[in-house]
Design a protein around this motif. Sequence first.
Motif, PDB file in Angstrom:
ATOM      1  N   ALA A 287     -75.584  -3.101  38.918  1.00  0.00           N
ATOM      2  CA  ALA A 287     -75.006  -2.181  37.933  1.00  0.00           C
ATOM      3  C   ALA A 287     -75.470  -0.760  38.189  1.00  0.00           C
ATOM      4  O   ALA A 287     -74.686   0.190  38.081  1.00  0.00           O
ATOM      5  CB  ALA A 287     -75.388  -2.618  36.521  1.00  0.00           C
TER       6      ALA A 287
ATOM      7  N   SER B 125     -78.892  -6.086  37.211  1.00  0.00           N
ATOM      8  CA  SER B 125     -79.180  -4.690  36.857  1.00  0.00           C
ATOM      9  C   SER B 125     -79.189  -3.801  38.091  1.00  0.00           C
ATOM     10  O   SER B 125     -78.786  -2.644  38.027  1.00  0.00           O
ATOM     11  CB  SER B 125     -80.509  -4.595  36.108  1.00  0.00           C
ATOM     12  OG  SER B 125     -81.567  -5.010  36.953  1.00  0.00           O
TER      13      SER B 125
ATOM     14  N   ASP C 121     -73.567   0.513  41.199  1.00  0.00           N
ATOM     15  CA  ASP C 121     -72.184   0.803  40.827  1.00  0.00           C
ATOM     16  C   ASP C 121     -72.093   2.092  40.016  1.00  0.00           C
ATOM     17  O   ASP C 121     -71.188   2.895  40.210  1.00  0.00           O
ATOM     18  CB  ASP C 121     -71.582  -0.353  40.024  1.00  0.00           C
ATOM     19  CG  ASP C 121     -71.342  -1.598  40.868  1.00  0.00           C
ATOM     20  OD1 ASP C 121     -71.336  -1.477  42.117  1.00  0.00           O
ATOM     21  OD2 ASP C 121     -71.163  -2.669  40.282  1.00  0.00           O
TER      22      ASP C 121
END
Length: 98
Positions: A25, A22, A28
Amino acid sequence: MNTINALQQLPALQQQKPAVSSGEATADFGQMLQDAIKQVNNNQVQSEQMTNKLVTGEVQDVHEVMLASQKASLSLNLTVEVRNKVIESYQEIMRMQM
């Protein structure tokens, strides 16, 4: 027979860990947002430069200037609409009862 084999492999696929954590992510997604905002800014700068070149006579093709202007306008409008949807979603989540 292929469907049966695929169904037999489902439990093995469900036990695998996600490829991205997580935290990765989130990083990103943040980078993607920064890149998108930079692109909107670049479109705005390019549109302004093309307009200035048209005024000074460096560019004779009005079509190119109009394309750059519309591209900048559309990208800015899209960014504003996405921002509005994010704010609406946040407000909706805040109104939910726990």
